[in-house]
Design an enzyme around this catalytic site. Structure first.
Site, PDB file in Angstrom:
ATOM      1  N   ASP A  70     -20.744   2.784  27.530  1.00  0.00           N
ATOM      2  CA  ASP A  70     -20.226   1.459  27.870  1.00  0.00           C
ATOM      3  C   ASP A  70     -20.812   1.009  29.196  1.00  0.00           C
ATOM      4  O   ASP A  70     -21.067   1.819  30.079  1.00  0.00           O
ATOM      5  CB  ASP A  70     -18.697   1.495  27.974  1.00  0.00           C
ATOM      6  CG  ASP A  70     -18.072   1.615  26.611  1.00  0.00           C
ATOM      7  OD1 ASP A  70     -18.543   0.925  25.687  1.00  0.00           O
ATOM      8  OD2 ASP A  70     -17.140   2.419  26.455  1.00  0.00           O
TER       9      ASP A  70
ATOM     10  N   HIS B 209     -11.972  16.178  14.127  1.00  0.00           N
ATOM     11  CA  HIS B 209     -12.301  16.226  15.551  1.00  0.00           C
ATOM     12  C   HIS B 209     -11.088  15.693  16.311  1.00  0.00           C
ATOM     13  O   HIS B 209     -10.679  14.545  16.113  1.00  0.00           O
ATOM     14  CB  HIS B 209     -13.524  15.350  15.815  1.00  0.00           C
ATOM     15  CG  HIS B 209     -14.030  15.405  17.223  1.00  0.00           C
ATOM     16  ND1 HIS B 209     -14.746  16.477  17.733  1.00  0.00           N
ATOM     17  CD2 HIS B 209     -13.933  14.514  18.243  1.00  0.00           C
ATOM     18  CE1 HIS B 209     -15.067  16.240  18.985  1.00  0.00           C
ATOM     19  NE2 HIS B 209     -14.581  15.066  19.337  1.00  0.00           N
TER      20      HIS B 209
ATOM     21  N   SER C 126     -12.711  20.594  15.483  1.00  0.00           N
ATOM     22  CA  SER C 126     -13.405  20.611  16.774  1.00  0.00           C
ATOM     23  C   SER C 126     -12.513  19.882  17.766  1.00  0.00           C
ATOM     24  O   SER C 126     -11.663  19.081  17.373  1.00  0.00           O
ATOM     25  CB  SER C 126     -14.783  19.945  16.665  1.00  0.00           C
ATOM     26  OG  SER C 126     -14.672  18.666  16.079  1.00  0.00           O
TER      27      SER C 126
ATOM     28  N   PHE D  24      -5.624   1.174  24.644  1.00  0.00           N
ATOM     29  CA  PHE D  24      -7.010   1.563  24.379  1.00  0.00           C
ATOM     30  C   PHE D  24      -7.444   1.072  23.001  1.00  0.00           C
ATOM     31  O   PHE D  24      -8.562   0.584  22.817  1.00  0.00           O
ATOM     32  CB  PHE D  24      -7.160   3.087  24.508  1.00  0.00           C
ATOM     33  CG  PHE D  24      -8.594   3.514  24.494  1.00  0.00           C
ATOM     34  CD1 PHE D  24      -9.479   3.041  25.458  1.00  0.00           C
ATOM     35  CD2 PHE D  24      -9.075   4.361  23.513  1.00  0.00           C
ATOM     36  CE1 PHE D  24     -10.812   3.406  25.433  1.00  0.00           C
ATOM     37  CE2 PHE D  24     -10.412   4.733  23.486  1.00  0.00           C
ATOM     38  CZ  PHE D  24     -11.277   4.252  24.451  1.00  0.00           C
TER      39      PHE D  24
ATOM     40  N   GLU E 129     -12.164  17.809  21.582  1.00  0.00           N
ATOM     41  CA  GLU E 129     -12.880  17.080  22.645  1.00  0.00           C
ATOM     42  C   GLU E 129     -12.093  17.139  23.951  1.00  0.00           C
ATOM     43  O   GLU E 129     -10.883  16.937  23.962  1.00  0.00           O
ATOM     44  CB  GLU E 129     -13.075  15.629  22.198  1.00  0.00           C
ATOM     45  CG  GLU E 129     -13.843  14.792  23.210  1.00  0.00           C
ATOM     46  CD  GLU E 129     -14.215  13.429  22.661  1.00  0.00           C
ATOM     47  OE1 GLU E 129     -14.770  13.359  21.539  1.00  0.00           O
ATOM     48  OE2 GLU E 129     -13.951  12.438  23.351  1.00  0.00           O
TER      49      GLU E 129
HETATM   50  P1  FAD Z   1     -23.814   2.576  18.973  1.00  0.00           P
HETATM   51  O1  FAD Z   1     -23.692   3.363  17.753  1.00  0.00           O
HETATM   52  O2  FAD Z   1     -25.099   2.578  19.695  1.00  0.00           O
HETATM   53  O3  FAD Z   1     -23.437   1.065  18.710  1.00  0.00           O
HETATM   54  C1  FAD Z   1     -22.210   0.712  18.108  1.00  0.00           C
HETATM   55  C2  FAD Z   1     -22.344  -0.686  17.551  1.00  0.00           C
HETATM   56  O4  FAD Z   1     -22.543  -1.639  18.585  1.00  0.00           O
HETATM   57  C3  FAD Z   1     -23.534  -0.830  16.612  1.00  0.00           C
HETATM   58  O5  FAD Z   1     -23.178  -1.654  15.552  1.00  0.00           O
HETATM   59  C4  FAD Z   1     -24.541  -1.503  17.455  1.00  0.00           C
HETATM   60  O6  FAD Z   1     -25.408  -2.269  16.670  1.00  0.00           O
HETATM   61  C5  FAD Z   1     -23.700  -2.379  18.339  1.00  0.00           C
HETATM   62  N1  FAD Z   1     -24.392  -2.603  19.565  1.00  0.00           N
HETATM   63  C6  FAD Z   1     -24.885  -1.663  20.381  1.00  0.00           C
HETATM   64  N2  FAD Z   1     -25.457  -2.242  21.461  1.00  0.00           N
HETATM   65  C7  FAD Z   1     -25.305  -3.580  21.274  1.00  0.00           C
HETATM   66  C8  FAD Z   1     -25.689  -4.712  22.017  1.00  0.00           C
HETATM   67  N3  FAD Z   1     -26.350  -4.599  23.174  1.00  0.00           N
HETATM   68  N4  FAD Z   1     -25.354  -5.936  21.537  1.00  0.00           N
HETATM   69  C9  FAD Z   1     -24.680  -6.056  20.348  1.00  0.00           C
HETATM   70  N5  FAD Z   1     -24.318  -5.016  19.607  1.00  0.00           N
HETATM   71  C10 FAD Z   1     -24.618  -3.808  20.057  1.00  0.00           C
HETATM   72  N6  FAD Z   1     -18.496   6.827  25.898  1.00  0.00           N
HETATM   73  C11 FAD Z   1     -18.821   7.437  27.065  1.00  0.00           C
HETATM   74  O7  FAD Z   1     -19.117   6.750  28.060  1.00  0.00           O
HETATM   75  N7  FAD Z   1     -18.850   8.802  27.180  1.00  0.00           N
HETATM   76  C12 FAD Z   1     -18.551   9.615  26.127  1.00  0.00           C
HETATM   77  O8  FAD Z   1     -18.585  10.836  26.269  1.00  0.00           O
HETATM   78  C13 FAD Z   1     -18.195   9.012  24.884  1.00  0.00           C
HETATM   79  N8  FAD Z   1     -17.913   9.760  23.803  1.00  0.00           N
HETATM   80  C14 FAD Z   1     -17.622   9.160  22.608  1.00  0.00           C
HETATM   81  C15 FAD Z   1     -17.389   9.956  21.481  1.00  0.00           C
HETATM   82  C16 FAD Z   1     -17.102   9.390  20.257  1.00  0.00           C
HETATM   83  C17 FAD Z   1     -16.872  10.270  19.057  1.00  0.00           C
HETATM   84  C18 FAD Z   1     -17.017   7.958  20.144  1.00  0.00           C
HETATM   85  C19 FAD Z   1     -16.685   7.317  18.821  1.00  0.00           C
HETATM   86  C20 FAD Z   1     -17.258   7.156  21.246  1.00  0.00           C
HETATM   87  C21 FAD Z   1     -17.569   7.735  22.490  1.00  0.00           C
HETATM   88  N9  FAD Z   1     -17.847   6.970  23.624  1.00  0.00           N
HETATM   89  C22 FAD Z   1     -18.173   7.586  24.811  1.00  0.00           C
HETATM   90  C23 FAD Z   1     -17.744   5.502  23.571  1.00  0.00           C
HETATM   91  C24 FAD Z   1     -19.105   4.821  23.314  1.00  0.00           C
HETATM   92  O9  FAD Z   1     -20.003   5.108  24.339  1.00  0.00           O
HETATM   93  C25 FAD Z   1     -18.853   3.332  23.230  1.00  0.00           C
HETATM   94  O10 FAD Z   1     -18.105   3.008  22.099  1.00  0.00           O
HETATM   95  C26 FAD Z   1     -20.072   2.448  23.351  1.00  0.00           C
HETATM   96  O11 FAD Z   1     -19.606   1.095  23.465  1.00  0.00           O
HETATM   97  C27 FAD Z   1     -21.012   2.457  22.171  1.00  0.00           C
HETATM   98  O12 FAD Z   1     -21.832   3.575  22.160  1.00  0.00           O
HETATM   99  P2  FAD Z   1     -22.188   4.230  20.741  1.00  0.00           P
HETATM  100  O13 FAD Z   1     -23.303   5.169  20.875  1.00  0.00           O
HETATM  101  O14 FAD Z   1     -20.942   4.704  20.151  1.00  0.00           O
HETATM  102  O15 FAD Z   1     -22.617   2.928  19.942  1.00  0.00           O
END
Ligand code: FAD
Length: 304
Positions: A117, A277, A23, A227, A25
Site C-alpha cells: 500500500d 491461512h 499456515s 479494516f 501469519e
Molecule cells: P495486486 O495483486 O498487485 O493488485 C490487486 C488489484 O489492484 C489488482 O486488480 C490490480 O490490478 C489492482 N491494482 C494494482 N495496482 C493498481 C493501480 N496502480 N491502479 C489501479 N489498480 C491497481 N501489505 C503490506 O504492506 N505488507 C504485507 O506483508 C502484506 N501482506 C498481505 C498478505 C495477504 C495474504 C494479502 C491478501 C494482502 C497483504 N498486504 C500486505 C496488503 C497488500 O499489500 C495490499 O492489498 C495492496 O493494496 C495490494 O497489493 P497486492 O500485491 O495484494 O495487489
C-alpha cells in the site's frame, strides 16, 4: 527459547477425505513486550506443525529490518518454515533485490510477494517508485530471477479496492501466476459463498494454483469492521449481531469469535478446502482453539 522440533500431527480430513493444512501469519514486533507475545504465540502454535508461518512487511517497507530479524530467528530457533512477505512500494528494484538476496542467503525459501500500500495507506493513490517494480507480478518475476523461491501472492474474493472490476483482479492474478507464483492467499472474508464464487471465476480463467482462504478470528469486532470497510470485505449482519453488546465482555467475545471462525472453516472444509491461512495478530489462543476443533493436535497429546 528452546528449539521447536517438528512433531507428528493428527489431522482431520475435509469433506472429500483430504488432509487439512494450516499456515499462520504474524507481524514483526515493535517493542520488547510485543516480541515476547509474538514468541509466546509462535511457541504455542508451532507444535501444530503448520505448513508454513509468514511474517508481514510493514507499509512502505517500514518493517524491513524487523521482518528480516523475525524470519531469521524463526529459521534459527525453530523447525518451522518461514515465508517472508515483501512489497515493492517506495523502493527501487536494487533495494528490493537486496532484500531478496539477503533472504536467499540466510536460507529463506518462500516469499509472499505483494505490491503493498502507498505510504498514505490503503485507498491513497498508488504510484510505483520510478526505479522500482511496477506491480506485484513484476516483483514475482524479479524474485524468481534471484532464487528458486516458492512464491505466494494475494487474492481478493471481494475485489481489491483499487480495481475497477473483479476481472482486473483476475488479470493481475494471472500475471502473477505467469511470473511464477504457485499459491494465492486471500484477503479475509466472512461469507464463504463469495470465496467459492471467486474460486469458480479463477478456475474458469484456467488458473489452477491453490487459492488458500485467509481466515481472521475476530479478536476485536470494531477493529475488524473498520479494516474490512477499508479493504472491501463485506461484514454480514449476522456477524455484527453476534458481537452486539459484547464490547466490554472480552471473555464472551473470545468464545463467540472462536465459534464463528470454527464454523467458517468447517464449512470451507466440508466444501472441499484443504488449506487455511490464519491471520493470528500475534495471538495464539483463538487460532489454537480453532485448529484444535479442526482436529489438529500436538504430537505428544496424540500419542498419549
Ligand atoms: P495486486 O495483486 O498487485 O493488485 C490487486 C488489484 O489492484 C489488482 O486488480 C490490480 O490490478 C489492482 N491494482 C494494482 N495496482 C493498481 C493501480 N496502480 N491502479 C489501479 N489498480 C491497481 N501489505 C503490506 O504492506 N505488507 C504485507 O506483508 C502484506 N501482506 C498481505 C498478505 C495477504 C495474504 C494479502 C491478501 C494482502 C497483504 N498486504 C500486505 C496488503 C497488500 O499489500 C495490499 O492489498 C495492496 O493494496 C495490494 O497489493 P497486492 O500485491 O495484494 O495487489
Amino acid at each position: 527459547m528452546t528449539n521447536i522440533a517438528p512433531q507428528r500431527v493428527s489431522r482431520l480430513v475435509n469433506g472429500r477425505g483430504k488432509s487439512l493444512r494450516v499456515s499462520f501469519e504474524f507481524f514483526p514486533p515493535r517493542t520488547e513486550e510485543m516480541e515476547r507475545s509474538l514468541w509466546d504465540a509462535i511457541e504455542r502454535l508451532a507444535p501444530l506443525h503448520p505448513h508454513f508461518v509468514s511474517v508481514t512487511y510493514g507499509a512502505g517497507g517500514s518493517t524491513r529490518e524487523r521482518t528480516h530479524a523475525t524470519v531469521k530467528r524463526i529459521l534459527e530457533e525453530t523447525a518451522l518454515t518461514p515465508a517472508a512477505h515483501l512489497t515493492c512500494v517506495d523502493a527501487t528494484r536494487d533495494e528490493v533485490d537486496a532484500v531478496v538476496r539477503n533472504y536467499r542467503d540466510i536460507g529463506v525459501k518462500h516469499i509472499v510477494a505483494l505490491r503493498g500500500d502507498p505510504a498514505g495507506g490503503l485507498g491513497a493513490p498508488y504510484a510505483p517508485h520510478p526505479g522500482g517494480y511496477e506491480n506485484a507480478a513484476e516483483l514475482v518475476a524479479g524474485i524468481k530471477r534471484i532464487g528458486d523461491f516458492e512464491v505466494s501472492v494475494s487474492a481478493y474474493p471481494e475485489k481489491h479496492p483499487d480495481s475497477r472490476h473483479g476481472n482486473v483482479d483476475l488479470d493481475m492474478l494471472q500475471a502473477k501466476v505467469d511470473a511464477g507464483a504457485t499459491r494465492a492467499i486471500t484477503q479475509f472474508f466472512f461469507e464463504n459463498d463469495l470465496y467459492f464464487q471467486y474460486v469458480d471465476r479463477v478456475r474458469s480463467r484456467g488458473i489452477d494454483i491453490p487459492i488458500v482462504p485467509g481466515i481472521v478470528p475476530v479478536q476485536n469486532f470494531r477493529q475488524v469492521k473498520n479494516f474490512a470497510e477499508r479493504c472491501g470485505t463485506f461484514i454480514p449482519n449476522w456477524l455484527a449481531e453476534r458481537f452486539e453488546g459484547l464490547d466490554d465482555d472480552v471473555s464472551t467475545r473470545k468464545l463467540v469469535a472462536a465459534a464463528i471462525a470454527a464454523e467458517q472453516v468447517f464449512n470451507l472444509a466440508d466444501r472441499g478446502v484443504t488449506d487455511f491461512h490464519f491471520y493470528t495478530m500475534n495471538r495464539a489462543d483463538l487460532v489454537f482453539a480453532i485448529c484444535h476443533m479442526l482436529g489438529l493436535r500436538p504430537a505428544e497429546k496424540v500419542a498419549a
